[in-house]
Design an enzyme around this catalytic site. Structure first.
Site, PDB file in Angstrom:
ATOM      1  N   GLU A 283      -1.492   4.625   9.982  1.00 62.55           N
ATOM      2  CA  GLU A 283      -0.557   5.487  10.703  1.00 62.55           C
ATOM      3  C   GLU A 283      -1.039   6.928  10.795  1.00 62.55           C
ATOM      4  O   GLU A 283      -1.664   7.447   9.864  1.00 62.55           O
ATOM      5  CB  GLU A 283       0.804   5.511   9.991  1.00 62.55           C
ATOM      6  CG  GLU A 283       1.494   4.178   9.867  1.00 62.55           C
ATOM      7  CD  GLU A 283       2.836   4.287   9.150  1.00 62.55           C
ATOM      8  OE1 GLU A 283       3.549   3.269   9.099  1.00 62.55           O
ATOM      9  OE2 GLU A 283       3.176   5.395   8.660  1.00 62.55           O
TER      10      GLU A 283
ATOM     11  N   HIS B 296      -5.910   4.048  -4.593  1.00 65.55           N
ATOM     12  CA  HIS B 296      -4.941   4.865  -3.843  1.00 65.55           C
ATOM     13  C   HIS B 296      -4.687   6.237  -4.466  1.00 65.55           C
ATOM     14  O   HIS B 296      -3.544   6.626  -4.702  1.00 65.55           O
ATOM     15  CB  HIS B 296      -3.636   4.099  -3.658  1.00 65.55           C
ATOM     16  CG  HIS B 296      -3.753   2.926  -2.736  1.00 65.55           C
ATOM     17  ND1 HIS B 296      -2.664   2.341  -2.118  1.00 65.55           N
ATOM     18  CD2 HIS B 296      -4.829   2.218  -2.314  1.00 65.55           C
ATOM     19  CE1 HIS B 296      -3.071   1.330  -1.379  1.00 65.55           C
ATOM     20  NE2 HIS B 296      -4.386   1.233  -1.480  1.00 65.55           N
TER      21      HIS B 296
ATOM     22  N   GLN C 288     -11.692   3.667  -6.232  1.00 62.58           N
ATOM     23  CA  GLN C 288     -11.525   4.718  -5.235  1.00 62.58           C
ATOM     24  C   GLN C 288     -11.448   6.108  -5.857  1.00 62.58           C
ATOM     25  O   GLN C 288     -11.298   7.103  -5.136  1.00 62.58           O
ATOM     26  CB  GLN C 288     -10.254   4.454  -4.410  1.00 62.58           C
ATOM     27  CG  GLN C 288     -10.340   3.183  -3.583  1.00 62.58           C
ATOM     28  CD  GLN C 288      -9.044   2.868  -2.858  1.00 62.58           C
ATOM     29  OE1 GLN C 288      -8.016   3.491  -3.077  1.00 62.58           O
ATOM     30  NE2 GLN C 288      -9.088   1.874  -1.993  1.00 62.58           N
TER      31      GLN C 288
ATOM     32  N   TYR D 286       8.935   8.649   5.233  1.00 59.10           N
ATOM     33  CA  TYR D 286       8.032   7.978   6.170  1.00 59.10           C
ATOM     34  C   TYR D 286       7.911   6.483   5.919  1.00 59.10           C
ATOM     35  O   TYR D 286       7.049   5.828   6.496  1.00 59.10           O
ATOM     36  CB  TYR D 286       6.692   8.717   6.208  1.00 59.10           C
ATOM     37  CG  TYR D 286       6.902  10.045   6.888  1.00 59.10           C
ATOM     38  CD1 TYR D 286       6.734  10.185   8.247  1.00 59.10           C
ATOM     39  CD2 TYR D 286       7.406  11.137   6.175  1.00 59.10           C
ATOM     40  CE1 TYR D 286       7.015  11.385   8.891  1.00 59.10           C
ATOM     41  CE2 TYR D 286       7.698  12.334   6.805  1.00 59.10           C
ATOM     42  CZ  TYR D 286       7.497  12.448   8.174  1.00 59.10           C
ATOM     43  OH  TYR D 286       7.799  13.618   8.818  1.00 59.10           O
TER      44      TYR D 286
ATOM     45  N   TYR E 123      -1.832  -8.618   2.296  1.00 59.56           N
ATOM     46  CA  TYR E 123      -3.169  -9.183   2.411  1.00 59.56           C
ATOM     47  C   TYR E 123      -3.073 -10.697   2.409  1.00 59.56           C
ATOM     48  O   TYR E 123      -2.445 -11.286   1.529  1.00 59.56           O
ATOM     49  CB  TYR E 123      -4.066  -8.683   1.271  1.00 59.56           C
ATOM     50  CG  TYR E 123      -4.269  -7.190   1.325  1.00 59.56           C
ATOM     51  CD1 TYR E 123      -5.082  -6.631   2.305  1.00 59.56           C
ATOM     52  CD2 TYR E 123      -3.623  -6.337   0.444  1.00 59.56           C
ATOM     53  CE1 TYR E 123      -5.255  -5.263   2.396  1.00 59.56           C
ATOM     54  CE2 TYR E 123      -3.787  -4.970   0.519  1.00 59.56           C
ATOM     55  CZ  TYR E 123      -4.616  -4.429   1.503  1.00 59.56           C
ATOM     56  OH  TYR E 123      -4.774  -3.071   1.583  1.00 59.56           O
TER      57      TYR E 123
END
Length: 383
Positions: A254, A161, A95, A264, A275
């Site tokens: 979200e 991430h 990523q 949060y 998963y």
């Protein structure tokens, strides 16, 4: 939704016709009949290598980042320029790569931009998300005066991430949403690192007055909010406040409105699961942890997001929040009022392309880029 699940959706798809009518459909949560405008999806440019973000330049031009580590100017007529010189080394893979880009509020005068990327560590030791500022040269062929103003700490060995969306607040400071690097998810609850945080910095990378943890011993002063997972969309709301979404694990994507000093929840509370199934953390809610404004379960793998402030598509869409989906290739229109999502509508059903970014252009129209080795820059055109 993230790298672990998205791989199944990363098959190269054949390009669609130059222009086609969009299939409009209401989301399951909406019972209202569609009253939206007739629109067409118009290709502006093709042949972009996994484009990640776009920004708007004068004279109808676009600035586009490509995840492998290139930044390009696309002309108003769709010509894709050569890769700009001056982009710093990028840890491209998984990523990671060259990620978000925004122009400064004073770009017309300064030609300053901000961008984020996965920054390799010294000697190849780990990587982290970093934010740089630069000046786009007058001939739009290179970046000048490039300076990294922020590097996420610590650097770790991970290709997952990175998150990273940049929003310039009305006061000129930068709000940057950062991922928790997947294997370091517990870091999101700790204030001695930048994993799973929204940070607030000046355009030069300094800590502005008002950051909630600036005087707390052991806390990093850039932190604005914490307990986030993998943010991949952020924008300013009509009220000038930050809106952000983040990928949940298996379920529980979200939308949040990060407030200074607030927690949060990730990974203590989540509406998703591991998963393959299985509980994460302590449940779906906990005192002292902020609930999401809206969530998608199952996940849609949300991408770019933008509020439509213009009336180019008529009154029915004006003021709506638009969010792209990587998983389904859909564009989600959310009607927001009273601090809640009142209605959600799915657009582009059957489009078949992973939407990576969504922005409102200076002309008041919506633009998108699609995540593919032959990615496209698209305009949503009212008919």
């Amino acid at each position: 939704m993230d790298f672990m699940k998205k791989s199944a959706f990363r098959r190269t798809r054949k390009a669609k016709a130059a222009m086609f009518f969009i299939a409009l459909g209401c989301a399951a949560s909406s019972s209202a009949q569609n009253t939206g405008p007739a629109v067409s999806l118009v290709p502006v440019a093709t042949g972009l290598a996994n484009p990640w973000a776009l920004a708007f330049l004068p004279d109808g031009q676009f600035l586009v980042t490509e995840r492998p580590g290139r930044m390009r100017v696309v002309s108003a007529t769709g010509q894709v320029g050569s890769a700009l010189a001056g982009v710093p080394p990028v840890a491209a893979g998984g990523q990671g790569g060259l990620l978000d880009v925004v122009t400064d509020a004073g770009f017309a005068r300064s030609r300053r931009i901000y961008f984020c990327f996965s920054e390799p560590g010294a000697g190849g030791a780990g990587n982290s998300t970093a934010v740089a500022r630069a000046t786009l040269a007058a001939d739009a062929r290179s970046l000048q005066d490039v300076r990294v103003v922020f590097s996420q700490r610590p650097k770790v060995e991970s290709a997952l991430h990175f998150g990273c969306r940049i929003v310039q607040a009305p006061d000129g400071n930068l709000l940057v949403a950062l991922g928790e690097r997947y294997h370091r998810k517990d870091d999101a609850q700790k204030l001695d690192n930048h994993h799973g945080k929204v940070i607030r910095i000046t355009p030069d990378g300094a800590v502005p007055p008002g950051n909630p943890f600036a005087s707390q011993p052991g806390a990093l002063p850039e932190i604005w909010s914490y307990g986030h997972r993998n943010p991949q969309g952020a924008t300013l709301g009509p009220d000038g406040k930050l809106w952000m979404h983040e990928h949940g694990p298996q379920g529980g994507d979200e939308i949040n409105l990060p407030q200074p000093g607030r927690n949060y929840g990730w990974p203590v509370v989540t509406l998703g699961e591991n998963y393959g199934g299985g509980k994460i953390g302590e449940g779906t809610a906990k005192a002292g942890m902020e609930p999401p404004l809206h969530h998608w379960t199952p996940s849609i793998a949300p991408s770019g997001m933008a509020f439509l402030t213009s009336a180019r598509y008529g009154a029915a869409w004006q003021g709506s929040l638009f969010v792209g989906s990587l998983k389904f290739g859909t564009l989600h229109r959310l009607e927001v009022a009273g601090g809640k999502v009142q209605r959600e509508e799915k657009l582009l059903q059957g489009n078949g392309e992973r939407i990576r970014d969504v922005r409102q252009g200076p002309d008041g129209l919506l633009y998108m880029v699609t995540d593919s080795p032959q990615g496209r820059l698209l305009r949503l055109q009212p008919d």
